[in-house]
Motif scaffolding. Structure first.
Motif, mmCIF file in Angstrom:
data_model
loop_
_atom_site.group_PDB
_atom_site.id
_atom_site.type_symbol
_atom_site.label_atom_id
_atom_site.label_comp_id
_atom_site.label_asym_id
_atom_site.label_seq_id
_atom_site.Cartn_x
_atom_site.Cartn_y
_atom_site.Cartn_z
ATOM 1 N N GLY A 180 -40.126 -82.124 5.287
ATOM 2 C CA GLY A 180 -38.921 -82.976 5.971
ATOM 3 C C GLY A 180 -39.170 -84.405 5.247
ATOM 4 O O GLY A 180 -38.343 -85.145 5.498
ATOM 5 N N LYS A 181 -40.218 -84.772 4.687
ATOM 6 C CA LYS A 181 -40.367 -86.046 4.088
ATOM 7 C C LYS A 181 -41.290 -85.946 2.533
ATOM 8 O O LYS A 181 -41.748 -84.902 2.418
ATOM 9 C CB LYS A 181 -40.855 -87.175 5.038
ATOM 10 N N THR A 182 -41.235 -86.937 2.035
ATOM 11 C CA THR A 182 -42.210 -87.017 0.907
ATOM 12 C C THR A 182 -43.697 -86.939 1.392
ATOM 13 O O THR A 182 -44.150 -87.531 2.419
ATOM 14 C CB THR A 182 -42.238 -88.761 0.349
ATOM 15 N N GLU A 183 -44.252 -85.997 0.700
ATOM 16 C CA GLU A 183 -45.627 -85.441 1.197
ATOM 17 C C GLU A 183 -46.673 -86.194 0.226
ATOM 18 O O GLU A 183 -46.407 -86.533 -0.889
ATOM 19 C CB GLU A 183 -45.918 -84.198 0.712
ATOM 20 N N ALA A 184 -47.739 -86.642 0.842
ATOM 21 C CA ALA A 184 -48.883 -87.245 0.357
ATOM 22 C C ALA A 184 -48.706 -88.370 -0.585
ATOM 23 O O ALA A 184 -48.927 -88.082 -1.809
ATOM 24 C CB ALA A 184 -49.813 -86.272 -0.140
ATOM 25 N N PRO A 185 -47.886 -89.388 -0.412
ATOM 26 C CA PRO A 185 -47.744 -90.489 -1.361
ATOM 27 C C PRO A 185 -48.858 -91.143 -1.641
ATOM 28 O O PRO A 185 -49.626 -91.737 -0.783
ATOM 29 C CB PRO A 185 -46.679 -91.558 -0.886
ATOM 30 N N LEU A 186 -49.218 -91.269 -3.132
ATOM 31 C CA LEU A 186 -50.387 -91.921 -3.403
ATOM 32 C C LEU A 186 -50.116 -93.372 -3.946
ATOM 33 O O LEU A 186 -49.411 -93.638 -4.906
ATOM 34 C CB LEU A 186 -50.998 -91.113 -4.702
ATOM 35 N N ALA A 187 -50.353 -94.168 -2.973
ATOM 36 C CA ALA A 187 -49.945 -95.525 -3.170
ATOM 37 C C ALA A 187 -51.287 -96.552 -2.927
ATOM 38 O O ALA A 187 -51.873 -96.563 -2.086
ATOM 39 C CB ALA A 187 -48.918 -96.252 -2.200
ATOM 40 N N TYR A 188 -51.865 -97.079 -4.138
ATOM 41 C CA TYR A 188 -51.152 -97.050 -5.652
ATOM 42 C C TYR A 188 -52.134 -96.777 -6.666
ATOM 43 O O TYR A 188 -53.504 -96.787 -6.349
ATOM 44 C CB TYR A 188 -50.786 -98.407 -5.682
ATOM 45 N N LEU A 189 -51.305 -96.333 -7.780
ATOM 46 C CA LEU A 189 -52.253 -96.083 -9.030
ATOM 47 C C LEU A 189 -51.789 -96.715 -10.039
ATOM 48 O O LEU A 189 -50.785 -97.464 -10.066
ATOM 49 C CB LEU A 189 -51.944 -94.557 -9.477
ATOM 50 N N GLY A 190 -52.745 -96.730 -11.208
ATOM 51 C CA GLY A 190 -52.339 -97.647 -12.324
ATOM 52 C C GLY A 190 -50.989 -96.819 -12.960
ATOM 53 O O GLY A 190 -50.802 -95.662 -12.840
ATOM 54 N N VAL A 191 -50.350 -97.263 -13.587
ATOM 55 C CA VAL A 191 -48.847 -96.988 -14.265
ATOM 56 C C VAL A 191 -49.283 -95.876 -15.045
ATOM 57 O O VAL A 191 -48.675 -94.745 -15.064
ATOM 58 C CB VAL A 191 -48.118 -98.027 -15.069
ATOM 59 N N ALA A 192 -50.223 -96.037 -16.077
ATOM 60 C CA ALA A 192 -50.429 -94.763 -17.076
ATOM 61 C C ALA A 192 -51.139 -93.678 -16.283
ATOM 62 O O ALA A 192 -50.937 -92.406 -16.730
ATOM 63 C CB ALA A 192 -51.562 -95.674 -18.031
ATOM 64 N N GLU A 193 -51.996 -93.941 -15.277
ATOM 65 C CA GLU A 193 -52.802 -92.971 -14.529
ATOM 66 C C GLU A 193 -51.586 -92.060 -13.727
ATOM 67 O O GLU A 193 -51.658 -90.971 -13.531
ATOM 68 C CB GLU A 193 -53.654 -93.619 -13.729
ATOM 69 N N ALA A 194 -50.620 -92.799 -13.191
ATOM 70 C CA ALA A 194 -49.654 -92.102 -12.380
ATOM 71 C C ALA A 194 -48.795 -91.197 -13.436
ATOM 72 O O ALA A 194 -48.437 -90.137 -12.819
ATOM 73 C CB ALA A 194 -48.735 -93.199 -11.764
ATOM 74 N N ALA A 195 -48.506 -91.856 -14.592
ATOM 75 C CA ALA A 195 -47.566 -90.940 -15.322
ATOM 76 C C ALA A 195 -48.555 -89.649 -15.777
ATOM 77 O O ALA A 195 -47.808 -88.697 -15.890
ATOM 78 C CB ALA A 195 -47.248 -91.746 -16.591
#
Length: 500
Positions: A180-195
């Protein structure tokens, strides 16, 4: 069973109609979808009993990768957001009563407390990939593990709010089936690591490897030195000028001069320029301007690209988004022609992807944009990319019977439905015209419903439901035609599922 009139385009088949029920509504269930697991949010479970320590220092042992934490600057960003909330919560009345010195001291103490809690939360939050699951660990007094099966993953977003852009960080948001909503948002990561993590999760979310195939080696944990993936083949870039003009051609923009004139007349007649009057006026004007301004900020520099089987969307000014949607997870495509856009031949395209919250009060928070504004040719080309073989201008829809005018005296001719070779199309709307396109392979169930007025007129509505929840509906069809259409949709959905 009588055959319906010639209004609705049909294939030359002899599919027998479904049996007519005694009640006003009935279900015509299609075949179960093989690649769609049971809906429901990702499960929470208690961690398994701890095993003896391993060289990596976590209980999974074996060759599992170590648990990773979020970026060390994450508590600072959460603390900065808490500071804004604290200052807004204290209000101007508190400042006038205690003075600026005490007000600043209170705000500092509360902000420091929020920052300490953010640091403690960061220390106890971690994630890693175990097989085809993403596990997120959080909690201090009450430990919790979120296990997200990646085969239910629908889309992954990399979101960068303004503070994250200034510090070189990003937030990873996951959308899953049944959530029903965004699950387990990971905030925050480095840009390259997130990509890199996004690419890895999408790869693991694909079809499971053959039992006899060699198991893939776990990739190395993403670090700051990982190079982001290329953006893929560019499909379209929305001109910011068209975006601004499109928001000027909205009811809010046309009503704004009347609102300003009313406020000025009220001030001149009452002669009141108190703080409360000014604040209420600014609040009212902000409510009128907020929606168009937000849309411009959200869709600024909108870029659409395709990379093999995925669709890549990048947009945003103050908060940038990089969304990746597997094309095989798209449930429906919606086309909208607003009244004031028709003079310029503009339209808007939206996606329905299973896992996105359809009940979001403000649709600007729903990451389902496909084309914020564009002409007919651009819409045709993008729809052909998302739904191969489907021509937007070639979708024929038939009108309901003439007696449906009793239910829709003005919008009778604006309603229609039709069966294409690959999709089911339904249109509606008088001032704002809408067309919904549903591939047969995405239909989860078919319903035929009747209201009291429809029963007297021998009319019915046929609903083609999808995993996203909205689907499409053929409104006010002849009763016999509605049951024929329901049976035909069921048969085509069965055939599409078998073909997949």
């Amino acid at each position: 069973m009588t055959r319906p009139g010639p209004e609705l385009p049909r294939p030359a088949t002899d599919t027998p109609p479904a049996p007519h029920p005694d009640g006003p509504a009935a279900e015509v269930p299609p075949a179960p979808r093989p690649d769609h697991p049971a809906a429901g949010p990702p499960h929470d479970h208690q961690p398994t009993p701890p095993a003896p320590p391993t060289p990596h220092g976590h209980p999974d042992g074996g060759g599992a990768e170590p648990r990773r934490r979020l970026h060390p600057l994450s508590p600072a960003l959460h603390g900065a957001k808490s500071l804004v909330v604290v200052i807004a919560g204290l209000s101007w009345s508190t400042l006038s009563r205690v003075g600026f010195g005490w007000f600043a001291a209170m705000a500092t103490v509360l902000a420091l407390g929020a920052t300490v809690l953010a640091v403690v939360s960061w220390y106890n939050t971690g994630y890693h990939v175990v097989g085809r699951e993403l596990r997120v660990y959080e909690g201090l007094l009450w430990r919790r593990t979120r296990a997200i099966p990646l085969e239910r993953l629908q889309a992954v977003e990399v979101v960068r709010p303004l503070l994250a852009q200034l510090t070189g960080l990003a937030e990873l948001r996951l959308e899953v089936v049944g959530g029903g909503k965004t699950e387990a948002p990971l905030a925050y990561l480095g840009v390259a690591e997130a990509a890199a993590l996004r690419q890895r999760l999408l790869a693991l979310a694909g079809p499971a490897p053959h039992p006899g195939a060699a198991a893939p080696q776990p990739s190395a944990p993403a670090g700051p030195a990982v190079t982001p993936v290329p953006p893929g083949r560019a499909l379209h870039a929305v001109a910011n000028r068209d975006l601004l003009v499109s928001q000027l051609l909205t009811p809010q923009a046309f009503l704004l001069p009347f609102g300003v004139a009313f406020v000025v007349a009220q001030f001149l007649s009452e002669g009141s320029w108190s703080f409360i009057a000014v604040a209420s006026t600014v609040t009212a004007m902000a409510g009128v301007l907020l929606q168009p301004i937000r849309r411009v900020l959200d869709d600024w520099n909108f870029r659409l690209a395709r990379d093999e089987g995925t669709l890549r969307v990048r947009n945003g000014l103050l908060e940038t988004r990089a969304q990746t949607v597997p094309l095989n997870r798209v449930q429906t495509v919606g086309v909208t022609w607003p009244l004031l856009w028709r003079a310029k031949g503009w339209l808007r395209l939206r996606l329905e992807v299973a896992g996105y919250s359809g009940g979001e009060a403000d649709d600007r928070n729903r990451p389902d944009r496909l084309l914020p504004v564009g002409d007919q040719d651009t819409g045709e080309r993008i729809v052909a990319e998302v739904l191969p073989g489907v021509r937007l201008g070639g979708l024929a829809t038939g009108l309901p019977p003439a007696r449906a005018r009793w239910l829709r005296p003005l919008g009778w001719r604006a309603v229609g439905a039709g069966l294409d070779e690959r999709v089911f199309a339904a249109r509606s709307g008088l001032l704002t015209r809408q067309l919904t396109v549903v591939p047969y392979a995405r239909i989860q169930s078919v319903r035929v419903t009747q209201g009291p007025a429809q029963r007297r007129l021998r009319l019915a509505t046929v609903h083609a439901d999808t995993a996203g929840g909205a689907g499409a509906a053929a409104l006010d069809r002849d009763l016999d035609e509605a049951w024929w259409l329901a049976a035909e949709l069921t048969a085509r959905a069965h055939a599409a599922h078998r073909a997949r």
